[in-house]
Design a protein around this motif. Structure first.
Motif, PDB file in Angstrom:
ATOM      1  N   UNK A   1      35.710 -24.659 -20.399  1.00 16.15           N
ATOM      2  CA  UNK A   1      35.747 -25.480 -18.927  1.00 16.15           C
ATOM      3  C   UNK A   1      34.745 -26.636 -19.187  1.00 16.15           C
ATOM      4  N   UNK A   2      35.227 -27.762 -18.436  1.00 19.97           N
ATOM      5  CA  UNK A   2      34.830 -29.016 -18.326  1.00 19.97           C
ATOM      6  C   UNK A   2      33.379 -29.098 -17.690  1.00 19.97           C
ATOM      7  N   UNK A   3      32.431 -29.798 -18.299  1.00 18.57           N
ATOM      8  CA  UNK A   3      31.027 -29.771 -17.657  1.00 18.57           C
ATOM      9  C   UNK A   3      30.379 -31.069 -17.467  1.00 18.57           C
ATOM     10  N   UNK A   4      31.102 -32.063 -18.308  1.00 15.87           N
ATOM     11  CA  UNK A   4      30.613 -33.574 -18.276  1.00 15.87           C
ATOM     12  C   UNK A   4      31.520 -34.107 -17.233  1.00 15.87           C
ATOM     13  N   UNK A   5      31.022 -34.867 -16.131  1.00 14.70           N
ATOM     14  CA  UNK A   5      31.685 -35.697 -15.246  1.00 14.70           C
ATOM     15  C   UNK A   5      31.151 -37.214 -15.106  1.00 14.70           C
ATOM     16  N   UNK A   6      31.582 -37.858 -14.435  1.00 14.57           N
ATOM     17  CA  UNK A   6      31.031 -39.297 -14.105  1.00 14.57           C
ATOM     18  C   UNK A   6      31.718 -39.652 -12.771  1.00 14.57           C
ATOM     19  N   UNK A   7      31.097 -40.112 -11.990  1.00 18.10           N
ATOM     20  CA  UNK A   7      31.311 -41.044 -10.754  1.00 18.10           C
ATOM     21  C   UNK A   7      32.177 -42.156 -10.930  1.00 18.10           C
ATOM     22  N   UNK A   8      32.949 -42.608 -10.192  1.00 19.52           N
ATOM     23  CA  UNK A   8      34.037 -43.797 -10.657  1.00 19.52           C
ATOM     24  C   UNK A   8      33.549 -44.900  -9.394  1.00 19.52           C
ATOM     25  N   UNK A   9      34.036 -45.687  -9.365  1.00 18.54           N
ATOM     26  CA  UNK A   9      34.041 -46.713  -8.311  1.00 18.54           C
ATOM     27  C   UNK A   9      34.899 -46.597  -7.217  1.00 18.54           C
ATOM     28  N   UNK A  10      35.681 -45.628  -7.214  1.00 17.49           N
ATOM     29  CA  UNK A  10      36.909 -45.323  -6.199  1.00 17.49           C
ATOM     30  C   UNK A  10      36.135 -44.676  -5.041  1.00 17.49           C
ATOM     31  N   UNK A  11      36.328 -45.102  -3.764  1.00 14.94           N
ATOM     32  CA  UNK A  11      36.078 -44.851  -2.795  1.00 14.94           C
ATOM     33  C   UNK A  11      37.052 -44.009  -1.735  1.00 14.94           C
ATOM     34  N   UNK A  12      36.513 -42.847  -1.023  1.00 16.60           N
ATOM     35  CA  UNK A  12      37.809 -42.125  -0.538  1.00 16.60           C
ATOM     36  C   UNK A  12      37.061 -41.344   0.532  1.00 16.60           C
ATOM     37  N   UNK A  13      37.800 -41.185   1.643  1.00 16.25           N
ATOM     38  CA  UNK A  13      37.109 -40.608   3.041  1.00 16.25           C
ATOM     39  C   UNK A  13      37.408 -38.589   2.551  1.00 16.25           C
ATOM     40  N   UNK A  14      36.434 -38.260   1.989  1.00 13.59           N
ATOM     41  CA  UNK A  14      36.476 -36.907   1.334  1.00 13.59           C
ATOM     42  C   UNK A  14      36.382 -35.920   2.484  1.00 13.59           C
ATOM     43  N   UNK A  15      37.241 -35.011   2.410  1.00 13.29           N
ATOM     44  CA  UNK A  15      37.661 -34.100   3.586  1.00 13.29           C
ATOM     45  C   UNK A  15      36.571 -32.767   3.646  1.00 13.29           C
ATOM     46  N   UNK A  16      36.163 -32.335   2.402  1.00  9.08           N
ATOM     47  CA  UNK A  16      35.349 -31.433   2.452  1.00  9.08           C
ATOM     48  C   UNK A  16      33.669 -31.478   2.306  1.00  9.08           C
ATOM     49  N   UNK A  17      32.858 -30.605   2.992  1.00 13.45           N
ATOM     50  CA  UNK A  17      31.437 -30.948   3.050  1.00 13.45           C
ATOM     51  C   UNK A  17      30.897 -30.943   1.645  1.00 13.45           C
ATOM     52  N   UNK A  18      31.512 -29.959   0.744  1.00 15.80           N
ATOM     53  CA  UNK A  18      31.100 -29.749  -0.514  1.00 15.80           C
ATOM     54  C   UNK A  18      31.284 -30.957  -1.491  1.00 15.80           C
ATOM     55  N   UNK A  19      32.400 -31.844  -1.124  1.00 19.12           N
ATOM     56  CA  UNK A  19      32.703 -32.752  -1.915  1.00 19.12           C
ATOM     57  C   UNK A  19      31.784 -34.117  -1.469  1.00 19.12           C
ATOM     58  N   UNK A  20      31.568 -34.058  -0.472  1.00 16.95           N
ATOM     59  CA  UNK A  20      30.665 -35.302   0.093  1.00 16.95           C
ATOM     60  C   UNK A  20      29.028 -35.109  -0.286  1.00 16.95           C
ATOM     61  N   UNK A  21      28.927 -33.722  -0.323  1.00 15.92           N
ATOM     62  CA  UNK A  21      27.535 -33.295  -0.705  1.00 15.92           C
ATOM     63  C   UNK A  21      27.436 -33.650  -2.370  1.00 15.92           C
ATOM     64  N   UNK A  22      28.433 -33.410  -3.203  1.00 14.38           N
ATOM     65  CA  UNK A  22      28.472 -33.763  -4.544  1.00 14.38           C
ATOM     66  C   UNK A  22      28.513 -35.267  -4.784  1.00 14.38           C
ATOM     67  N   UNK A  23      29.221 -36.225  -4.158  1.00  9.76           N
ATOM     68  CA  UNK A  23      28.979 -37.685  -4.184  1.00  9.76           C
ATOM     69  C   UNK A  23      27.699 -38.105  -3.949  1.00  9.76           C
ATOM     70  N   UNK A  24      26.830 -37.530  -2.953  1.00 10.15           N
ATOM     71  CA  UNK A  24      25.756 -37.988  -2.678  1.00 10.15           C
ATOM     72  C   UNK A  24      24.587 -37.643  -3.565  1.00 10.15           C
ATOM     73  N   UNK A  25      24.753 -36.200  -4.119  1.00 12.46           N
ATOM     74  CA  UNK A  25      23.790 -35.948  -5.299  1.00 12.46           C
ATOM     75  C   UNK A  25      24.049 -36.727  -6.399  1.00 12.46           C
ATOM     76  N   UNK A  26      25.185 -36.922  -6.796  1.00 11.26           N
ATOM     77  CA  UNK A  26      25.488 -37.676  -8.032  1.00 11.26           C
ATOM     78  C   UNK A  26      25.179 -39.181  -8.112  1.00 11.26           C
ATOM     79  N   UNK A  27      25.437 -39.807  -6.923  1.00  9.85           N
ATOM     80  CA  UNK A  27      25.047 -41.128  -6.832  1.00  9.85           C
ATOM     81  C   UNK A  27      23.479 -41.362  -6.630  1.00  9.85           C
ATOM     82  N   UNK A  28      22.596 -40.389  -6.238  1.00  6.93           N
ATOM     83  CA  UNK A  28      21.174 -40.471  -6.348  1.00  6.93           C
ATOM     84  C   UNK A  28      20.742 -40.123  -7.754  1.00  6.93           C
ATOM     85  N   UNK A  29      21.153 -39.225  -8.158  1.00  7.62           N
ATOM     86  CA  UNK A  29      20.642 -38.881  -9.568  1.00  7.62           C
ATOM     87  C   UNK A  29      21.163 -39.585 -10.928  1.00  7.62           C
TER      88      UNK A  29
END
Length: 373
Positions: free
Chosen positions: A244-272
Motif C-alpha cells: 500500500x502507498x503511504x507517501x503522497x504530495x499535493x500538486x499545483x492542480x486545482x479542481x472542484x472536488x466533489x467529496x467532503x473527504x477530498x476537500x478535507x484532505x486538501x485543506x489538511x495537507x495544504x496547512x501541514x
C-alpha cells in the motif's frame, strides 16, 4: 498599476544558501541516525519514526527567533529493503511494518528537511552488518559502487554550461561498467523554494521515444538540483508493488472536488505539508485521509509515490543528494554514509578513458588566471 511578480529566491542570495545548508545539516544528521540504527532486529516502522523524529528535533533548533518561518519534513523517512526499491514508509497496520532487518539485507533510506521552503534531501544504501571483515560482495557491491560513481559523475556534470542529456549518457555508461543499468525513466529535478519538482530535469535510462520527447536543458549558475539515482543489476525494469502507498504530495492542480473527504484532505495537507511529500502516518485521521486521497489522486490534485519492486535475484542501490550549482562549481550539501571500497568490494572497474577523466576532475571550477598588464 504594476503587477510585476516578486523575483524567485535563488542561491545568489547568501540567506537562501544558509537556509538550504541548515536544512541539509538536519537531514544529514537524521539519516546518519537511521543508518546507524539499521542493525539486525530493527523494525522498519521504528526506523521510519526515528528518522522523522530526528528531523523534527533538528528543525526545532534552527532559526528559533522566527516563529512564523515554515519548517518541516521535505521527504518522510522511507526504508526500502532488498526487493522493495523505494518509497516504503509504512503505517502501523501496513504489511511489512513490523518486519525486522537481518544481516545481509540491502537497505535504502531516504529523508529530507526544509526551512522556509528550501529543502535538503538525502538517500543512501547500506548492507546490514557489513564491515571490512564481512564485506559487501557480488551484485550488491556492483550496484552500490555504480550508484556511488554515478553520484560523483553527476556532481561534476552539473556545472554551468553542461546539458542534461550529457548526464543521461554518462550515467548509462558508468552503470554499465559495473554490470548495472539505471532504473528506466527515473528523473532528477531542479529544486526551487517549496518545490522539489522544478522545470529542468534529467532522465535516466530512457527509451528511444522518451529520449526524443524529453526537453533538453542547460545548467546555469544559482540553480539547485535534487539528484536521485537508482541503479540495478537487472534489466532496468521494475514492477509496481502490491504494498500500500503511504507517501503522497499535493500538486499545483486545482479542481472542484466533489467529496467532503477530498476537500478535507486538501485543506489538511495544504496547512501541514504545503507541496512537500508526506506520509499518511503523519496525518490526523489515517482512515479519512485515505478516503479523500482516492478522489485527489484520481483528478491529479495529489500524486502518489508508488512502491516498486525488483526481482529477488537482483540488487538495487540508491544515491540521493541536493546539489547547489554556483559559478565556482557544484556543492553537494547532503550526504549519508561515506562510501568505503574496503567494505563494498566489487571485482569490476571503470575502464572508459572519458569516464575516468571525468571522475578525476574537481566539482569546483577553476577561475582563469588574470592576465598581467
Amino acid at each position: 498599476m504594476s503587477t510585476a511578480k516578486t523575483p524567485a529566491a535563488t542561491i545568489a542570495d547568501s540567506n537562501v544558501v544558509s537556509k538550504y545548508k541548515a536544512a541539509a545539516d538536519v537531514a544529514n544528521n537524521a539519516i546518519r541516525k537511521v543508518l546507524a540504527a539499521c542493525k539486525e532486529g530493527a523494525k522498519i516502522i521504528d526506523l521510519c519514526k526515528l528518522g522523522d523524529a530526528a528531523i523534527e528535533v533538528g528543525l526545532s533548533k534552527q532559526y528559533t527567533k522566527n516563529k512564523k518561518m515554515s519548517k518541516g519534513i521535505a521527504y518522510p523517512t522511507s526504508v526500502s529493503v532488498n526487493t522493495i526499491v523505494c518509497h516504503f514508509a509504512p503505517g502501523a497496520n501496513d504489511e511489512g511494518a513490523e518486519k525486522t532487518l537481518s544481516n545481509g539485507d540491502m537497505v535504502r533510506v531516504q529523508l529530507g528537511a526544509q526551512i522556509d521552503g528550501f529543502a535538503g534531501v538525502v538517500g543512501e544504501t547500506i548492507v546490514v552488518g557489513a564491515s571490512e571483515g564481512s564485506p559487501v560482495l557480488g551484485k550488491a557491491a556492483d550496484a552500490m559502487t555504480a550508484a556511488y560513481y554515478a553520484g560523483e559523475a553527476i556532481q561534476r556534470l552539473l556545472k554551468p554550461g553542461n546539458r542534461n542529456m550529457a548526464v543521461t549518457e554518462r550515467v548509462q555508461k558508468l552503470a554499465g561498467a559495473f554490470g548495472c543499468k539505471p532504473i528506466e525513466n527515473t528523473v532528477c529535478h531542479e529544486q526551487k523554494q517549496n518545490d522539489l519538482d522544478g522545470e529542468k530535469q534529467i532522465i535516466f535510462n530512457p527509451t528511444d521515444e522518451q529520449r526524443a520527447a524529453f526537453p533538453s536543458c542547460e545548467f546555469s549558475p544559482y540553480e539547485v538540483y535534487l539528484v536521485d539515482v537508482y541503479v540495478t543489476t537487472g534489466d532496468g525494469h521494475v514492477k509496481k508493488s502490491a504494498l500500500r502507498t503511504n507517501i503522497f504530495k499535493k500538486t499545483a492542480t486545482t479542481y472542484n472536488l466533489k467529496t467532503k473527504a477530498a476537500r478535507a484532505v486538501v485543506n489538511e495537507i495544504s496547512q501541514k505539508f504545503s507541496k512537500f511529500p508526506f506520509t499518511i502516518r503523519a496525518c490526523d485521521d489515517e482512515r479519512k485521509i485515505r478516503m479523500g486521497m482516492i478522489e485527489c489522486t484520481k483528478v491529479g490534485v495529489a500524486n502518489a509515490f508508488e512502491i516498486h519492486e525488483e526481482k529477488p535475484t537482483e540488487a538495487v542501490a540508491q544515491v540521493t543528494f541536493t546539489a547547489l550549482v554556483t559559478p565556482n562549481g557544484v556543492e553537494r550539501i547532503t550526504s549519508g554514509a561515506s562510501f568505503d571500497p574496503k567494505v563494498v568490494q566489487t571485482d569490476k572497474k571503470i575502464e572508459d578513458p572519458e569516464l575516468i577523466k571525468l571522475l578525476e576532475t574537481s566539482p569546483k571550477i577553476k577561475k582563469a588566471a588574470k592576465k598581467a598588464n
